[in-house]
Design an enzyme around this catalytic site. Sequence first.
Site, PDB file in Angstrom:
ATOM      1  N   ASN A   9       0.868  -1.173   0.000  1.00 10.07           N
ATOM      2  CA  ASN A   9       0.000   0.000   0.000  1.00 10.07           C
ATOM      3  C   ASN A   9       0.908   1.227   0.000  1.00 10.07           C
ATOM      4  O   ASN A   9       1.491   1.573   1.017  1.00 10.07           O
ATOM      5  CB  ASN A   9      -0.883  -0.032   1.259  1.00 10.07           C
ATOM      6  CG  ASN A   9      -1.656   1.254   1.458  1.00 10.07           C
ATOM      7  OD1 ASN A   9      -1.765   2.085   0.543  1.00 10.07           O
ATOM      8  ND2 ASN A   9      -2.196   1.441   2.656  1.00 10.07           N
ATOM      9  N   LYS A  11       0.143   4.291  -0.324  1.00  7.42           N
ATOM     10  CA  LYS A  11      -0.464   5.513   0.238  1.00  7.42           C
ATOM     11  C   LYS A  11      -0.188   6.683  -0.703  1.00  7.42           C
ATOM     12  O   LYS A  11      -0.167   6.495  -1.911  1.00  7.42           O
ATOM     13  CB  LYS A  11       0.063   5.749   1.664  1.00  7.42           C
ATOM     14  CG  LYS A  11      -0.079   4.489   2.514  1.00  7.42           C
ATOM     15  CD  LYS A  11       0.158   4.707   3.969  1.00  7.42           C
ATOM     16  CE  LYS A  11      -0.052   3.398   4.724  1.00  7.42           C
ATOM     17  NZ  LYS A  11       0.102   3.528   6.152  1.00  7.42           N
ATOM     18  N   HIS A  95      -9.573   1.502   4.834  1.00  2.00           N
ATOM     19  CA  HIS A  95      -8.283   1.619   5.520  1.00  2.00           C
ATOM     20  C   HIS A  95      -8.436   2.593   6.692  1.00  2.00           C
ATOM     21  O   HIS A  95      -9.180   3.568   6.600  1.00  2.00           O
ATOM     22  CB  HIS A  95      -7.212   2.120   4.542  1.00  2.00           C
ATOM     23  CG  HIS A  95      -5.836   2.091   5.122  1.00  2.00           C
ATOM     24  ND1 HIS A  95      -5.376   3.075   5.976  1.00  2.00           N
ATOM     25  CD2 HIS A  95      -4.838   1.183   5.001  1.00  2.00           C
ATOM     26  CE1 HIS A  95      -4.143   2.763   6.348  1.00  2.00           C
ATOM     27  NE2 HIS A  95      -3.793   1.619   5.777  1.00  2.00           N
ATOM     28  N   GLU A  97      -6.731   4.942   7.745  1.00  8.36           N
ATOM     29  CA  GLU A  97      -6.473   6.361   7.422  1.00  8.36           C
ATOM     30  C   GLU A  97      -7.682   6.994   6.742  1.00  8.36           C
ATOM     31  O   GLU A  97      -7.938   8.180   6.903  1.00  8.36           O
ATOM     32  CB  GLU A  97      -5.205   6.480   6.567  1.00  8.36           C
ATOM     33  CG  GLU A  97      -3.958   6.246   7.429  1.00  8.36           C
ATOM     34  CD  GLU A  97      -2.751   5.718   6.685  1.00  8.36           C
ATOM     35  OE1 GLU A  97      -2.715   5.783   5.443  1.00  8.36           O
ATOM     36  OE2 GLU A  97      -1.820   5.229   7.357  1.00  8.36           O
ATOM     37  N   GLU A 167      -5.505  -4.630  10.670  1.00  3.91           N
ATOM     38  CA  GLU A 167      -4.438  -3.657  10.858  1.00  3.91           C
ATOM     39  C   GLU A 167      -4.681  -2.878  12.149  1.00  3.91           C
ATOM     40  O   GLU A 167      -5.449  -1.910  12.162  1.00  3.91           O
ATOM     41  CB  GLU A 167      -4.409  -2.662   9.692  1.00  3.91           C
ATOM     42  CG  GLU A 167      -4.113  -3.299   8.356  1.00  3.91           C
ATOM     43  CD  GLU A 167      -3.527  -2.284   7.378  1.00  3.91           C
ATOM     44  OE1 GLU A 167      -2.411  -2.520   6.906  1.00  3.91           O
ATOM     45  OE2 GLU A 167      -4.166  -1.251   7.130  1.00  3.91           O
ATOM     46  N   GLY A 173       2.614   2.309  10.729  1.00  2.77           N
ATOM     47  CA  GLY A 173       3.608   3.369  10.571  1.00  2.77           C
ATOM     48  C   GLY A 173       4.326   3.741  11.860  1.00  2.77           C
ATOM     49  O   GLY A 173       5.036   4.738  11.914  1.00  2.77           O
ATOM     50  N   SER A 212       3.338  -2.139  10.383  1.00  2.94           N
ATOM     51  CA  SER A 212       4.790  -2.266  10.552  1.00  2.94           C
ATOM     52  C   SER A 212       5.334  -3.650  10.188  1.00  2.94           C
ATOM     53  O   SER A 212       6.234  -4.163  10.860  1.00  2.94           O
ATOM     54  CB  SER A 212       5.211  -1.857  11.968  1.00  2.94           C
ATOM     55  OG  SER A 212       4.858  -0.508  12.206  1.00  2.94           O
TER      56      SER A 212
HETATM   57  P1  PGA Z   1       2.864   0.272   7.637  1.00  7.63           P
HETATM   58  O1  PGA Z   1       1.411   0.571   6.989  1.00  7.63           O
HETATM   59  O2  PGA Z   1       3.359  -1.012   7.049  1.00  7.63           O
HETATM   60  O3  PGA Z   1       3.712   1.457   7.209  1.00  7.63           O
HETATM   61  O4  PGA Z   1       2.675   0.197   9.099  1.00  7.63           O
HETATM   62  C1  PGA Z   1       0.483  -0.463   6.795  1.00  7.63           C
HETATM   63  C2  PGA Z   1      -0.797   0.068   6.221  1.00  7.63           C
HETATM   64  O5  PGA Z   1      -1.237   1.169   6.608  1.00  7.63           O
HETATM   65  O6  PGA Z   1      -1.425  -0.588   5.361  1.00  7.63           O
END
Ligand code: PGA
Length: 251
Positions: A9, A11, A95, A97, A167, A173, A212
């Site tokens: 992903n 983003k 997601h 976000e 998640e 992140g 992560s």
């Molecule tokens: P990350 O993000 O691997 O940077 O933690 C995962 C995601 O938001 O899909």
Amino acid sequence: MKKPLMAGNWKMNKTIAESVSFVRMLKTAVSDVKDIEVLICPTFICVNAVYNEVKGSNINVGAQDLFWEEKGSFTGEVSAFMLKDAGCSYVLVGHSERRQHFGEVDKTVNKKVKAALLNDIVPIVCVGETLREREENTTFKVIEKQVKESLPDLSQEEASKLVIAYEPVWAIGTGKTATPQQAQEVHAFIRERYSQLYKDAADNVRILYGGSVKPDNISELMKQPDIDGGLVGGASLEVESFVKLVKHSKN
Ligand code: PGA
């Protein structure tokens, strides 16, 4: 037999040129990979350029969101029909976000899931608790609500096609990964709750872990019986680390 899925992903990262150059390198690096599905989700404006570069290879292309109507006066939105036309075979839905910054709720997730399936695109439906919810011991309640309210009214066939991604918001992140045991516990719970909705689909539905994910934690995560792949943000932005994830995630 479920084929594991490793999804990147991106983003809001990478220009068209950067996206194309990334997948050109990735294509060569993973050309021998057969036992795991590889997916890249770039921004909307890069989807078609990426698709043209990977067409005919073992790399799939997905979008990061969609709108549920097919066309019309919905300024700024992109439909499942258009994503299909641009080369998408997957799309992320709900997601955290999107839930956090853009008002996504379970009801709209459900509409998007149905629109994606109708257009033969596999939705990857994201669920997960915040740090506060985990600390308040409401993780299972939150996840149950998200599963039940974002995934109702599907046929058993549709229900077995989609993908769920667990998640935990506190792990996205942040460099803090859920332990393989913490992740497995929630994955098993999701599968069990999903079986109450779709008895025949639950065994086959793929449940990805995200938050992560890195080359040094992927193999332990992938050893868990209910973890069927990864949804990766940060570590999918470099070819080297993403290739490591793809290659180390064999069961
Ligand atoms: P990350 O993000 O691997 O940077 O933690 C995962 C995601 O938001 O899909």
